[in-house]
Design a protein around this motif. Structure first.
Motif, PDB file in Angstrom:
ATOM      1  N   LEU A   1      37.930  36.566  34.933  1.00 27.33           N
ATOM      2  CA  LEU A   1      38.033  38.017  35.001  1.00 27.33           C
ATOM      3  C   LEU A   1      38.848  38.468  33.800  1.00 27.33           C
ATOM      4  O   LEU A   1      39.895  37.889  33.501  1.00 27.33           O
ATOM      5  CB  LEU A   1      38.731  38.454  36.294  1.00 27.33           C
ATOM      6  N   ALA A   2      38.346  39.465  33.086  1.00 30.44           N
ATOM      7  CA  ALA A   2      39.050  39.989  31.915  1.00 30.44           C
ATOM      8  C   ALA A   2      39.021  41.502  31.959  1.00 30.44           C
ATOM      9  O   ALA A   2      37.990  42.103  32.276  1.00 30.44           O
ATOM     10  CB  ALA A   2      38.409  39.479  30.625  1.00 30.44           C
ATOM     11  N   MET A   3      40.151  42.118  31.632  1.00 31.14           N
ATOM     12  CA  MET A   3      40.212  43.579  31.633  1.00 31.14           C
ATOM     13  C   MET A   3      41.319  44.045  30.697  1.00 31.14           C
ATOM     14  O   MET A   3      42.229  43.280  30.355  1.00 31.14           O
ATOM     15  CB  MET A   3      40.434  44.116  33.045  1.00 31.14           C
TER      16      MET A   3
ATOM     17  N   ILE B   1      30.810  37.929  32.069  1.00 30.21           N
ATOM     18  CA  ILE B   1      31.565  38.551  30.984  1.00 30.21           C
ATOM     19  C   ILE B   1      30.714  38.570  29.720  1.00 30.21           C
ATOM     20  O   ILE B   1      30.866  39.443  28.859  1.00 30.21           O
ATOM     21  CB  ILE B   1      32.896  37.811  30.771  1.00 30.21           C
ATOM     22  N   THR B   2      29.763  37.635  29.640  1.00 25.47           N
ATOM     23  CA  THR B   2      28.800  37.594  28.536  1.00 25.47           C
ATOM     24  C   THR B   2      28.127  38.942  28.338  1.00 25.47           C
ATOM     25  O   THR B   2      27.778  39.323  27.205  1.00 25.47           O
ATOM     26  CB  THR B   2      27.728  36.527  28.821  1.00 25.47           C
ATOM     27  N   LYS B   3      27.898  39.682  29.416  1.00 31.51           N
ATOM     28  CA  LYS B   3      27.159  40.938  29.324  1.00 31.51           C
ATOM     29  C   LYS B   3      27.843  41.940  28.404  1.00 31.51           C
ATOM     30  O   LYS B   3      27.168  42.713  27.707  1.00 31.51           O
ATOM     31  CB  LYS B   3      26.945  41.527  30.719  1.00 31.51           C
ATOM     32  N   THR B   4      29.178  41.955  28.378  1.00 32.74           N
ATOM     33  CA  THR B   4      29.854  42.875  27.471  1.00 32.74           C
ATOM     34  C   THR B   4      29.557  42.512  26.020  1.00 32.74           C
ATOM     35  O   THR B   4      29.364  43.383  25.169  1.00 32.74           O
ATOM     36  CB  THR B   4      31.372  42.877  27.713  1.00 32.74           C
ATOM     37  N   PHE B   5      29.506  41.223  25.724  1.00 27.55           N
ATOM     38  CA  PHE B   5      29.211  40.769  24.363  1.00 27.55           C
ATOM     39  C   PHE B   5      27.767  41.132  23.975  1.00 27.55           C
ATOM     40  O   PHE B   5      27.525  41.609  22.866  1.00 27.55           O
ATOM     41  CB  PHE B   5      29.414  39.259  24.263  1.00 27.55           C
ATOM     42  N   THR B   6      26.835  40.887  24.887  1.00 27.17           N
ATOM     43  CA  THR B   6      25.436  41.215  24.610  1.00 27.17           C
ATOM     44  C   THR B   6      25.261  42.722  24.444  1.00 27.17           C
ATOM     45  O   THR B   6      24.557  43.179  23.531  1.00 27.17           O
ATOM     46  CB  THR B   6      24.545  40.683  25.730  1.00 27.17           C
ATOM     47  N   ALA B   7      25.919  43.494  25.305  1.00 31.47           N
ATOM     48  CA  ALA B   7      25.835  44.952  25.178  1.00 31.47           C
ATOM     49  C   ALA B   7      26.403  45.421  23.842  1.00 31.47           C
ATOM     50  O   ALA B   7      25.840  46.302  23.185  1.00 31.47           O
ATOM     51  CB  ALA B   7      26.576  45.618  26.333  1.00 31.47           C
TER      52      ALA B   7
ATOM     53  N   CYS C   1      39.434  48.540  32.422  1.00 27.91           N
ATOM     54  CA  CYS C   1      38.021  48.236  32.476  1.00 27.91           C
ATOM     55  C   CYS C   1      37.784  46.880  31.834  1.00 27.91           C
ATOM     56  O   CYS C   1      38.620  46.379  31.076  1.00 27.91           O
ATOM     57  CB  CYS C   1      37.173  49.321  31.815  1.00 27.91           C
ATOM     58  N   GLY C   2      36.662  46.273  32.169  1.00 32.23           N
ATOM     59  CA  GLY C   2      36.347  44.949  31.655  1.00 32.23           C
ATOM     60  C   GLY C   2      35.141  44.389  32.375  1.00 32.23           C
ATOM     61  O   GLY C   2      34.186  45.122  32.661  1.00 32.23           O
ATOM     62  N   HIS C   3      35.203  43.113  32.704  1.00 33.27           N
ATOM     63  CA  HIS C   3      34.091  42.470  33.399  1.00 33.27           C
ATOM     64  C   HIS C   3      34.592  41.172  34.018  1.00 33.27           C
ATOM     65  O   HIS C   3      35.584  40.593  33.570  1.00 33.27           O
ATOM     66  CB  HIS C   3      32.944  42.174  32.439  1.00 33.27           C
ATOM     67  N   GLY C   4      33.910  40.733  35.046  1.00 37.62           N
ATOM     68  CA  GLY C   4      34.152  39.426  35.634  1.00 37.62           C
ATOM     69  C   GLY C   4      32.894  38.595  35.554  1.00 37.62           C
ATOM     70  O   GLY C   4      31.824  39.098  35.193  1.00 37.62           O
ATOM     71  N   GLY C   5      33.013  37.316  35.890  1.00 37.00           N
ATOM     72  CA  GLY C   5      31.829  36.475  35.854  1.00 37.00           C
ATOM     73  C   GLY C   5      32.029  35.159  36.572  1.00 37.00           C
ATOM     74  O   GLY C   5      33.146  34.649  36.678  1.00 37.00           O
ATOM     75  N   THR C   6      30.920  34.622  37.097  1.00 36.26           N
ATOM     76  CA  THR C   6      30.928  33.309  37.725  1.00 36.26           C
ATOM     77  C   THR C   6      29.661  32.561  37.324  1.00 36.26           C
ATOM     78  O   THR C   6      28.604  33.160  37.117  1.00 36.26           O
ATOM     79  CB  THR C   6      30.965  33.392  39.265  1.00 36.26           C
ATOM     80  N   VAL C   7      29.793  31.253  37.174  1.00 38.07           N
ATOM     81  CA  VAL C   7      28.662  30.344  37.055  1.00 38.07           C
ATOM     82  C   VAL C   7      28.983  29.142  37.939  1.00 38.07           C
ATOM     83  O   VAL C   7      29.964  29.158  38.679  1.00 38.07           O
ATOM     84  CB  VAL C   7      28.396  29.912  35.593  1.00 38.07           C
ATOM     85  N   TRP C   8      28.169  28.112  37.884  1.00 41.01           N
ATOM     86  CA  TRP C   8      28.432  26.954  38.729  1.00 41.01           C
ATOM     87  C   TRP C   8      29.798  26.354  38.388  1.00 41.01           C
ATOM     88  O   TRP C   8      30.025  25.822  37.312  1.00 41.01           O
ATOM     89  CB  TRP C   8      27.361  25.886  38.574  1.00 41.01           C
TER      90      TRP C   8
END
Length: 372
Positions: free
Chosen positions: A324-326, A62-68, A312-319
């Motif tokens: 998921l946010a939309m 989900i970080t990618k939306t912020f960076t974009a 629309c939105g984005h999902g994300g996983t880390v360890w």
């Protein structure tokens, strides 16, 4: 047609996710002025500490939306050209003809052809195993490792290309977003954490959101349990972890309330301009990390199963953590769901995750949250 929120149904769906095997789950759904918030299960299975909806959480890509969004803010300011070659800004990281051919837009929508660096990090940096490997020991070895993003980028740039610049389908790659982080630092003179905070997080009024610079999650938070496809049994807590291995690609810490605020404001044209938002929503086919072809824009993509003009939105996983946010196209209906275990599946003989009851329970929760 969206139905009004039904709190009792959402409460029951959340409990089903927990009873299907998820240690803890928390969520917020908004529909205009109507708000539902809920939590089920445990933030700490050892002590029985319950999950709470206001917990801060790692939310991965989900970080990618912020960076974009931070990149688009610099495009609007005239400091970055969206279709300019990355070699103009970072010739030492993407040299020669490739630097001339790969544009900023291609990094944002994963059509650069640059390979994912993670599969190469284990043999070269003794870092993380690929998903096909059978031993997760390096997860523990690197809890406090501070990675240099330029070293990780070099792994992706020197690896065999996964496509020609601009070709579709693109291939999802964290290398792209580490490069975008370096681009932001080059043009602003600030760290990527400072840049995203100053230009995205603070203007949006996100009080519980940060790009971390250390291994700890401050404030109330859950433990984050990694199962590694049944190879870590019982699942192990990785809530303490240095996230420099993904940085501006997947290190964000936030809450479900902040996520709903962010995506609502983004789709209302209140974080980037309406013209920049239109660029973010222009999609191309991209092969996801799971091997599926999805439509992907600039750090934003339509969610699978949503109707035309839907969410629309984005999902994300880390360890150990996932989210998921939309939001709907009008920004009125918003959903953010966080879970505190990852890779709960067992792999079949071909190395593919077998279906698990958690999958169906989460799908039911997402459907109720978005469409009722």
């Amino acid at each position: 047609m969206r139905k009004p929120l039904e709190p009792a149904e959402l409460d029951a769906a959340l409990e089903k996710v927990h009873h299907a095997g998820m240690p803890g789950v928390f969520a917020e759904v908004r529909d205009g002025e109507q708000v539902w918030r809920g939590a089920a299960g445990f933030a700490d299975v050892a002590t029985g500490r319950p999950a709470a909806v206001d917990m801060r959480h790692r939310v991965g890509s989900i970080t990618k939306t912020f960076t974009a969004a931070a990149v688009l803010r610099q495009v609007e300011a005239g400091h970055i050209g969206l279709d300019a070659p990355i070699g103009r800004y970072l010739p030492e990281l993407v040299p020669g003809e490739r630097g001339d051919a790969v544009t900023v837009r291609m990094l944002l929508n994963h059509t650069s052809g640059l390979a994912e660096y993670l599969p190469y990090a284990y043999p070269s940096l003794k870092a993380f195993p690929a998903l096909a490997d059978t031993s997760p020991e390096s997860l523990d070895d690197n809890r406090f490792t501070r990675f240099d993003p330029t070293e990780l980028i070099a792994l992706g740039v020197t690896a065999p290309a996964v496509g020609a610049p601009g070709d579709t389908p693109g291939v999802y790659s964290n290398t792209n977003y580490l490069l975008l982080g370096q681009l932001l630092e080059r043009v602003t003179g600030a760290t990527v954490e400072e840049c995203v905070t100053r230009h995205v997080i603070e203007p949006a009024g996100l009080r519980d959101t940060e790009l971390p610079v250390g291994p700890y999650v401050d404030g109330p938070h859950s433990r984050m349990y990694e199962a590694w496809f049944g190879m870590i049994d019982p699942p192990r807590d990785y809530s303490v972890y240095d996230m420099s291995w993904v940085g501006p690609a997947a290190s964000l810490i936030t809450t479900v309330a902040d996520l709903n605020r962010f995506y609502g404001m983004l789709l209302a044209g209140e974080i980037v301009s309406p013209s920049s938002l239109a660029q973010m929503q222009r999609t191309v086919p991209v092969i996801s990390q799971e091997g599926r072809t999805i439509d992907y824009g600039l750090g934003l993509h339509p969610m699978e199963g949503s109707p035309s003009g839907g969410f629309c939105g984005h999902g994300g996983t880390v360890w150990g953590a996932g989210a998921l946010a939309m939001a709907s196209a009008d920004g009125e209906r918003r959903m953010a769901v966080a879970v505190n275990q990852q890779r709960w599946h067992v792999l079949d003989t071909d190395g593919r995750p077998r279906p698990h009851p958690i999958d169906a329970a989460l799908a039911d929760l997402h459907r109720l949250a978005t469409h009722g």
